[in-house]
Design an enzyme around this catalytic site. Sequence first.
Site, mmCIF file in Angstrom:
data_model
loop_
_atom_site.group_PDB
_atom_site.id
_atom_site.type_symbol
_atom_site.label_atom_id
_atom_site.label_comp_id
_atom_site.label_asym_id
_atom_site.label_seq_id
_atom_site.Cartn_x
_atom_site.Cartn_y
_atom_site.Cartn_z
ATOM 1 C CD GLN A 90 -6.567 52.104 34.563
ATOM 2 O OE1 GLN A 90 -5.598 51.649 33.954
ATOM 3 N NE2 GLN A 90 -7.068 53.299 34.293
ATOM 4 C CG HIS A 155 -2.466 52.802 31.347
ATOM 5 N ND1 HIS A 155 -1.905 53.824 30.644
ATOM 6 C CD2 HIS A 155 -3.656 53.276 31.798
ATOM 7 C CE1 HIS A 155 -2.709 54.876 30.670
ATOM 8 N NE2 HIS A 155 -3.784 54.555 31.375
ATOM 9 C CD GLU A 250 -3.424 54.788 18.084
ATOM 10 O OE1 GLU A 250 -2.762 55.847 18.055
ATOM 11 O OE2 GLU A 250 -2.905 53.649 17.984
ATOM 12 C CE1 TYR A 260 0.260 49.064 14.025
ATOM 13 C CE2 TYR A 260 1.951 47.737 15.076
ATOM 14 C CZ TYR A 260 1.055 47.939 14.049
ATOM 15 O OH TYR A 260 0.967 47.028 13.020
ATOM 16 C CE1 TYR A 271 -7.143 61.070 29.992
ATOM 17 C CE2 TYR A 271 -4.876 60.525 30.585
ATOM 18 C CZ TYR A 271 -6.101 60.156 30.056
ATOM 19 O OH TYR A 271 -6.292 58.877 29.590
#
Length: 380
Positions: A90, A155, A250, A260, A271
Amino acid sequence: MKLSSVSIAAIIALGSAGITTANAEPIKTRWVDVEIETVAEGLERPWGIAFIGEGRMLVSELPGRLRIVEADGTLGQPITGLPEVRVRNQGGLLDVTLAPDYAESKRIYISWSEPESAGSNVTSTAVAHARLEDGALHDFTRVFSGYPKVDGGRHYGGRMVFSADGEHLFVGLGDRGHQMQQSQELDSHTGTLIRIHPDGSVPSDNPYVNHEGALPEIYSYGHRNIQGIDLQPGTNKLWSVEHGPQGGDEVNSPEPGKNYGWPVITHGEQYGGGELAEAVGFKNEGMEQPVWHWTPSIAVSGMNFYSGDKFPAWQGNILAGGLRGQQVARLEVDGDRVIHQEVMKMDYRIREVRVGPDGYIYLLTDERDNAKILRLRPAK
């Protein structure tokens, strides 16, 4: 390159013309029927888009390219002057946005996965600005480099937005996939939303300035992987979307100094199923609840509030893309609440959603080969 309509159900390639088309069956929605046009194709995993005038678009591609796309869909040559971008999983070249004074300065901001040293897999998210001129970046200046740099390619977050007055830059970050607990630690940028001045200096009113053991750039924390941020029209309040694990994507409205919850609270699971070992449930004292969550997950991607003139009934709505969900979700907002969702199904993984200066809605698809810029417009 001519603009072409794209259907929801099927795509028929026209071979030598290099254009895709099908019947022009619109998407039926609550307020308006919507057509999809292909504005450009031939991209590789486009990630960010910015509008630079005269219908031209500046587009980043995850494999480390930045290019101008002309109004007719012609792809420009890759822009030179980028830093070393570690392309892995990513990681790569992430977002691109214009400086508030772009019309005069020609400055742009990029975010990317920055290696610790040449060729290293030890990386973090970095942000820089540079002047765009004659197909190249000049006066390249890094203004942020996430701490710590770690191995792994997941991420990174990377979405950016300026405050309404242009005095602050917000950057959403992620937990790097295997650093979940650091999202609860203030001595790390991992899993945080940061707030800096455009030159990279720290605002004196950030919540953790002069807080022993905390990094002063942190604005909020406890995030898993922020994928979209924007300002709410009328209030200029910051909103964000972020990936949950398996379930629990979210929508949040981050406020300074607030937690949060990731990975202590979540509406998702591991997963493959089963509770997360780190989680205590949906709620915990001192941790914020999301404004909205998607369970099951849509793999939420970029988001934008609608503020154009082509879809008047959508004013102030959130438009959020879905990767696995292959959709654009339209969320009606009343104050600080989401009161209704409508899903527009797509034939593509949607990486980014942007409202153009013309009032139409632009989407980036996520293919590794022949990815597209799509445009949503009211059906004729």
